[in-house]
Design a protein around this motif. Sequence first.
Motif, PDB file in Angstrom:
ATOM      1  N   HIS A   2       2.979 106.062  38.381  1.00  0.00           N
ATOM      2  CA  HIS A   2       4.318 105.945  37.798  1.00  0.00           C
ATOM      3  C   HIS A   2       4.472 107.014  36.736  1.00  0.00           C
ATOM      4  O   HIS A   2       3.559 107.254  35.946  1.00  0.00           O
ATOM      5  CB  HIS A   2       4.522 104.554  37.209  1.00  0.00           C
ATOM      6  CG  HIS A   2       4.171 103.462  38.170  1.00  0.00           C
ATOM      7  ND1 HIS A   2       4.752 103.359  39.409  1.00  0.00           N
ATOM      8  CD2 HIS A   2       3.275 102.463  38.084  1.00  0.00           C
ATOM      9  CE1 HIS A   2       4.236 102.313  40.040  1.00  0.00           C
ATOM     10  NE2 HIS A   2       3.329 101.761  39.255  1.00  0.00           N
ATOM     11  N   TYR A  47      19.605 110.824  30.256  1.00  0.00           N
ATOM     12  CA  TYR A  47      18.813 109.594  30.336  1.00  0.00           C
ATOM     13  C   TYR A  47      17.944 109.477  29.094  1.00  0.00           C
ATOM     14  O   TYR A  47      17.192 110.405  28.768  1.00  0.00           O
ATOM     15  CB  TYR A  47      17.897 109.607  31.559  1.00  0.00           C
ATOM     16  CG  TYR A  47      18.552 109.166  32.833  1.00  0.00           C
ATOM     17  CD1 TYR A  47      18.799 107.822  33.080  1.00  0.00           C
ATOM     18  CD2 TYR A  47      18.912 110.085  33.797  1.00  0.00           C
ATOM     19  CE1 TYR A  47      19.393 107.408  34.260  1.00  0.00           C
ATOM     20  CE2 TYR A  47      19.507 109.682  34.984  1.00  0.00           C
ATOM     21  CZ  TYR A  47      19.737 108.345  35.201  1.00  0.00           C
ATOM     22  OH  TYR A  47      20.323 107.934  36.370  1.00  0.00           O
ATOM     23  N   ILE A  76       6.656 105.146  41.294  1.00  0.00           N
ATOM     24  CA  ILE A  76       7.991 105.270  40.716  1.00  0.00           C
ATOM     25  C   ILE A  76       7.991 106.483  39.789  1.00  0.00           C
ATOM     26  O   ILE A  76       7.194 106.550  38.854  1.00  0.00           O
ATOM     27  CB  ILE A  76       8.382 104.008  39.925  1.00  0.00           C
ATOM     28  CG1 ILE A  76       8.344 102.774  40.816  1.00  0.00           C
ATOM     29  CG2 ILE A  76       9.759 104.189  39.279  1.00  0.00           C
ATOM     30  CD1 ILE A  76       8.503 101.459  40.061  1.00  0.00           C
ATOM     31  N   HIS A  77       8.891 107.421  40.044  1.00  0.00           N
ATOM     32  CA  HIS A  77       9.082 108.593  39.185  1.00  0.00           C
ATOM     33  C   HIS A  77      10.533 108.585  38.718  1.00  0.00           C
ATOM     34  O   HIS A  77      11.449 108.494  39.540  1.00  0.00           O
ATOM     35  CB  HIS A  77       8.810 109.886  39.948  1.00  0.00           C
ATOM     36  CG  HIS A  77       7.390 110.060  40.369  1.00  0.00           C
ATOM     37  ND1 HIS A  77       6.911 111.255  40.850  1.00  0.00           N
ATOM     38  CD2 HIS A  77       6.333 109.208  40.390  1.00  0.00           C
ATOM     39  CE1 HIS A  77       5.621 111.141  41.130  1.00  0.00           C
ATOM     40  NE2 HIS A  77       5.258 109.894  40.875  1.00  0.00           N
ATOM     41  N   HIS A  78      10.744 108.697  37.415  1.00  0.00           N
ATOM     42  CA  HIS A  78      12.109 108.677  36.858  1.00  0.00           C
ATOM     43  C   HIS A  78      12.271 109.835  35.893  1.00  0.00           C
ATOM     44  O   HIS A  78      11.366 110.169  35.144  1.00  0.00           O
ATOM     45  CB  HIS A  78      12.373 107.356  36.132  1.00  0.00           C
ATOM     46  CG  HIS A  78      13.824 107.025  36.041  1.00  0.00           C
ATOM     47  ND1 HIS A  78      14.714 107.741  35.278  1.00  0.00           N
ATOM     48  CD2 HIS A  78      14.542 106.046  36.645  1.00  0.00           C
ATOM     49  CE1 HIS A  78      15.921 107.218  35.404  1.00  0.00           C
ATOM     50  NE2 HIS A  78      15.845 106.192  36.237  1.00  0.00           N
ATOM     51  N   ARG A  79      13.440 110.444  35.936  1.00  0.00           N
ATOM     52  CA  ARG A  79      13.764 111.543  35.020  1.00  0.00           C
ATOM     53  C   ARG A  79      14.228 111.011  33.685  1.00  0.00           C
ATOM     54  O   ARG A  79      14.739 109.895  33.571  1.00  0.00           O
ATOM     55  CB  ARG A  79      14.914 112.391  35.585  1.00  0.00           C
ATOM     56  CG  ARG A  79      14.560 113.417  36.619  1.00  0.00           C
ATOM     57  CD  ARG A  79      13.882 114.666  36.093  1.00  0.00           C
ATOM     58  NE  ARG A  79      14.618 115.426  35.091  1.00  0.00           N
ATOM     59  CZ  ARG A  79      15.452 116.403  35.339  1.00  0.00           C
ATOM     60  NH1 ARG A  79      15.715 116.760  36.580  1.00  0.00           N
ATOM     61  NH2 ARG A  79      16.041 117.041  34.342  1.00  0.00           N
ATOM     62  N   SER A  89      17.418 111.707  39.981  1.00  0.00           N
ATOM     63  CA  SER A  89      17.143 110.903  38.788  1.00  0.00           C
ATOM     64  C   SER A  89      15.967 109.956  38.981  1.00  0.00           C
ATOM     65  O   SER A  89      15.284 109.619  38.023  1.00  0.00           O
ATOM     66  CB  SER A  89      18.386 110.109  38.387  1.00  0.00           C
ATOM     67  OG  SER A  89      18.821 109.305  39.466  1.00  0.00           O
ATOM     68  N   VAL A  90      15.727 109.521  40.200  1.00  0.00           N
ATOM     69  CA  VAL A  90      14.633 108.593  40.467  1.00  0.00           C
ATOM     70  C   VAL A  90      14.150 108.782  41.904  1.00  0.00           C
ATOM     71  O   VAL A  90      14.954 109.032  42.809  1.00  0.00           O
ATOM     72  CB  VAL A  90      15.041 107.119  40.216  1.00  0.00           C
ATOM     73  CG1 VAL A  90      16.175 106.683  41.117  1.00  0.00           C
ATOM     74  CG2 VAL A  90      13.862 106.167  40.332  1.00  0.00           C
ATOM     75  N   ILE A 110      13.605  99.319  43.221  1.00  0.00           N
ATOM     76  CA  ILE A 110      14.788  99.938  42.612  1.00  0.00           C
ATOM     77  C   ILE A 110      15.658  98.885  41.930  1.00  0.00           C
ATOM     78  O   ILE A 110      16.190  99.118  40.846  1.00  0.00           O
ATOM     79  CB  ILE A 110      15.597 100.793  43.611  1.00  0.00           C
ATOM     80  CG1 ILE A 110      16.715 101.558  42.888  1.00  0.00           C
ATOM     81  CG2 ILE A 110      16.171  99.965  44.750  1.00  0.00           C
ATOM     82  CD1 ILE A 110      16.251 102.513  41.802  1.00  0.00           C
ATOM     83  N   LEU A 113      13.864  97.885  38.672  1.00  0.00           N
ATOM     84  CA  LEU A 113      13.947  98.993  37.728  1.00  0.00           C
ATOM     85  C   LEU A 113      15.318  98.998  37.052  1.00  0.00           C
ATOM     86  O   LEU A 113      15.415  99.108  35.833  1.00  0.00           O
ATOM     87  CB  LEU A 113      13.712 100.308  38.469  1.00  0.00           C
ATOM     88  CG  LEU A 113      13.766 101.597  37.656  1.00  0.00           C
ATOM     89  CD1 LEU A 113      12.871 102.634  38.296  1.00  0.00           C
ATOM     90  CD2 LEU A 113      15.165 102.141  37.545  1.00  0.00           C
TER      91      LEU A 113
END
Length: 136
Positions: A2, A47, A76-79, A89-90, A110, A113
């Motif tokens: 993550h 963000y 999970i990768h999020h900006r 963004s994700v 998702i 999240l």
Amino acid sequence: MHRILDSELSPDAPVREVEGTDCGAIVTFVGSVRAQNRGREVVSLDYEVYDAMALKVFAQIEATAHARWPGARLAIHHRKGLLRPGELSVVIAAATPHRADAFDCCRLAIEALKTDAPIWKHERYPDGSSWIGLGS
């Protein structure tokens, strides 16, 4: 697996993190910044993320997935920071032995999240801006 990143996301990176010969299905969700939201033109969004807590929430989501689908893997990768329309963004990748479970696992990730992670976005429009909180 993550990550919270302030640089461009790769749709392939989470897939590489979850792939393996024990899982026959990998499902991904890729979210991008819309040019329109709630009837308004989006110029950019920023963000803001409480990184340490968001990563704990991502780990909790993964634990829930493991309990529901033994053998599941989740990345999970999020900006964070400033993004423009069209930027990713994700990215979420869910791997399970069977495809139906992979789809369900990815959807769980998702949705959880969006409701649980401390991530907020500040949308900018030509005529002003608006903070949008959890669940957006």
